[in-house]
Design an enzyme around this catalytic site. Structure first.
Site, short mmCIF file in Angstrom:
data_model
loop_
_atom_site.label_atom_id
_atom_site.label_comp_id
_atom_site.label_asym_id
_atom_site.label_seq_id
_atom_site.Cartn_x
_atom_site.Cartn_y
_atom_site.Cartn_z
N VAL A 2 14.59 -24.86 20.17
CA VAL A 2 13.16 -24.74 20.47
C VAL A 2 12.51 -23.85 19.42
CG1 VAL A 2 11.47 -24.07 22.22
CG2 VAL A 2 13.72 -24.94 22.92
N ASP A 22 16.30 -20.84 23.17
CA ASP A 22 17.27 -20.95 22.08
C ASP A 22 16.54 -21.48 20.85
OD1 ASP A 22 19.32 -21.59 20.33
OD2 ASP A 22 20.61 -22.49 21.86
N HIS A 23 16.45 -20.63 19.83
CA HIS A 23 15.66 -20.99 18.65
C HIS A 23 16.32 -22.07 17.81
CE1 HIS A 23 12.11 -20.56 16.49
NE2 HIS A 23 12.18 -19.30 16.07
N ARG A 24 17.58 -22.40 18.09
CA ARG A 24 18.18 -23.55 17.42
C ARG A 24 17.57 -24.84 17.91
NH1 ARG A 24 24.34 -22.62 19.01
NH2 ARG A 24 23.23 -22.50 21.02
N PRO A 31 20.47 -17.91 19.20
CA PRO A 31 19.43 -16.98 18.74
C PRO A 31 18.25 -16.99 19.71
CG PRO A 31 19.42 -18.98 17.41
CD PRO A 31 20.62 -19.07 18.31
#
Length: 472
Positions: A446, A442-444, A266
């Site tokens: 960060v 990467d929102h997983r 994401p």
């Protein structure tokens, strides 16, 4: 393919298989054969150039002998482990099995303007060339391949026999020049070299590709009159509304990687516009510094160092997502990727352990990385193991973009064009050097806070480069 039934014959002929030239790659495409059946080869001699999903690589033969058979033509995709060439390691020791027909490339009749069969790799609109055919069939025993008279004459010249002046067995040219010649349909054996030591330059290839005026009205374009055996470009029919180009090689790998990244990680992208006037002054000063003599100093160097400092201040950003084990892998090293647009397509080589390098060392590493990429010599290993990446879209004059993560990495920084713009400085509007940065992450791995801190730190360093000292 020839079947050996006699034990002595079996020992006499050695086969060379397609090696794994990358890290776990399963196939490669044969771009160019540098030898033909009957040619003498020595241990370590380059016999062909192949392209994997990551890079183009020249393959040396590991033994001496005489080429007996080429198993695949140019433009064929071959699985790792398949035999690509057979060599007679004891020529003259007795009768051998009949040599099969050479298969240097599927070629039509000598008239290049009326091709009847695919002709290997073709130049396309984007990236490196592709082939009209990806067949993996081997030529049937006893099959024959039509070879134009000019090609045969050139080959005779290269082999040291025939009624033409003897030349070296392989024209001297760097890989990117060979690639250019292939794209333009130029046989390097027909090009007159002007480089030092008889090396063919890009200018030589372009000169050879200049069409003869009298041929301007020919229905099908050809490179030069002296090279009828050269590969033709992808045919574009006049008035056609579409042109279909097979997706393979580096372009295929790029597409798969980008789709995988975009639909797996994401993405979040944040932007910041920053005054880099002081950074530009520092770049000018470093160019005059004797400690930086011999290396290239540019804004990218300072930006790279700023990102490394930002990662040191925010180490959690330097991570990877392990889907199989459901773990977040914190990395205590930084392999800094630099996105490079090359004639072959987009590649992202990285500087190993960039966090350990001083500014002069980093400058040298950047210079070597860029020059190697431009020459088409970047190895698969150089593109493996990256942790974060910088893409400098500013060189194309654009302000910034929303970059897609390199697979397996946590963040990518896009750098826009540095432009003179009105800026409020010390309470007054003044012309200042300004750029826009974009950080995708990467929102997983960060979250917004961490990503914002990293981007803010990079911007702060570029605004006040002295922070390279105080924060480092």
């Amino acid at each position: 393919m020839t079947t050996m039934t006699d034990t002595s014959n079996a020992a006499r002929f050695r086969e060379f298989k397609m090696p794994d030239v990358g890290e776990g790659l399963t196939e490669a495409e044969i771009l160019k054969w540098y030898v033909q059946p009957g040619d003498t080869v020595t241990d370590g001699q380059v016999v062909c150039e192949v392209e994997t999903a990551k890079a183009a690589v020249e393959l040396p033969i590991p033994f001496d002998g005489v080429v007996h058979e080429l198993r695949f033509p140019e433009g064929t995709t071959v699985d790792v482990g398949q035999v690509i060439i057979a060599v007679d390691v004891a020529p003259g020791s007795g009768d051998a099995a009949p040599a099969p027909a050479a298969v240097p490339a599927p070629v039509a009749e000598p008239e290049p303007s009326e091709p009847e069969a695919p002709k290997g790799r073709q130049p396309v609109l984007v990236g490196y060339g592709v082939s009209e055919s990806s067949t993996k069939r081997r030529a049937r025993k006893g099959a024959t391949t039509a070879v134009p008279a000019a090609a045969a004459a050139i080959q005779g010249e290269m082999n040291g026999h025939g009624a033409v002046t003897v030349r070296e067995s392989r024209p001297l040219a760097k890989p990117p020049v060979r690639k250019l010649a292939k794209d333009l349909g130029i046989d390097l054996a027909t090009v007159v070299p002007t480089g030092e030591g008889g090396i063919i330059t890009r200018e030589d290839v372009h000169a050879a590709a200049t069409p003869v005026p009298a041929q301007a009205q020919a229905p099908a374009p050809v490179a030069v009159e002296a090279a009828p055996a050269a590969e033709a470009p992808v045919a574009v029919v006049a008035g056609a509304r579409e042109t279909r180009i097979p997706v393979k090689g580096v372009r295929k790998a790029i597409a798969q990687a980008m789709v995988g990244s975009a639909f797996t990680a994401p993405h979040v992208t944040e932007f910041v516009t920053v005054d880099v006037t002081r950074t530009m002054k520092l770049v000018a000063e470093l160019k005059e510094d004797k400690e930086m003599a011999g290396v290239r100093v540019n804004p990218l160097l300072i930006i790279a160092k700023a990102l490394l400092v930002a990662i040191k201040r925010n180490p959690d950003v330097n991570s990877a997502w392990d889907e199989a084990n459901q773990e977040i892998v914190r990395k205590h090293y930084v392999n800094l990727g630099i996105a490079a647009a090359t004639p072959r397509g987009l590649i992202v080589p990285n500087i190993k352990n960039a966090h350990e390098q001083t500014l002069p060392q980093l400058a040298a590493s950047l210079g070597e990385l860029v020059s190697t990429a431009r020459e088409g010599k970047t190895s698969p290993a150089a593109m493996a193991g990256g942790t974060v990446t910088i893409t400098n879209v500013g060189v194309f004059g654009v302000d910034t973009g929303t970059p897609i993560l390199n697979p397996g990495e946590s963040a990518i920084l896009a750098v826009g064009a540095i432009k003179l713009q009105p800026w409020v400085h010390k309470g007054k509007v003044k012309p200042r050097q300004v750029t826009t940065l974009a950080l995708s992450f990467d929102h997983r791995l960060v979250d917004g806070e961490l990503g914002s801190k990293v981007l803010a730190d990079v911007a702060a360093i570029l605004e006040q480069p002295k922070r390279l000292i105080t924060w480092a």
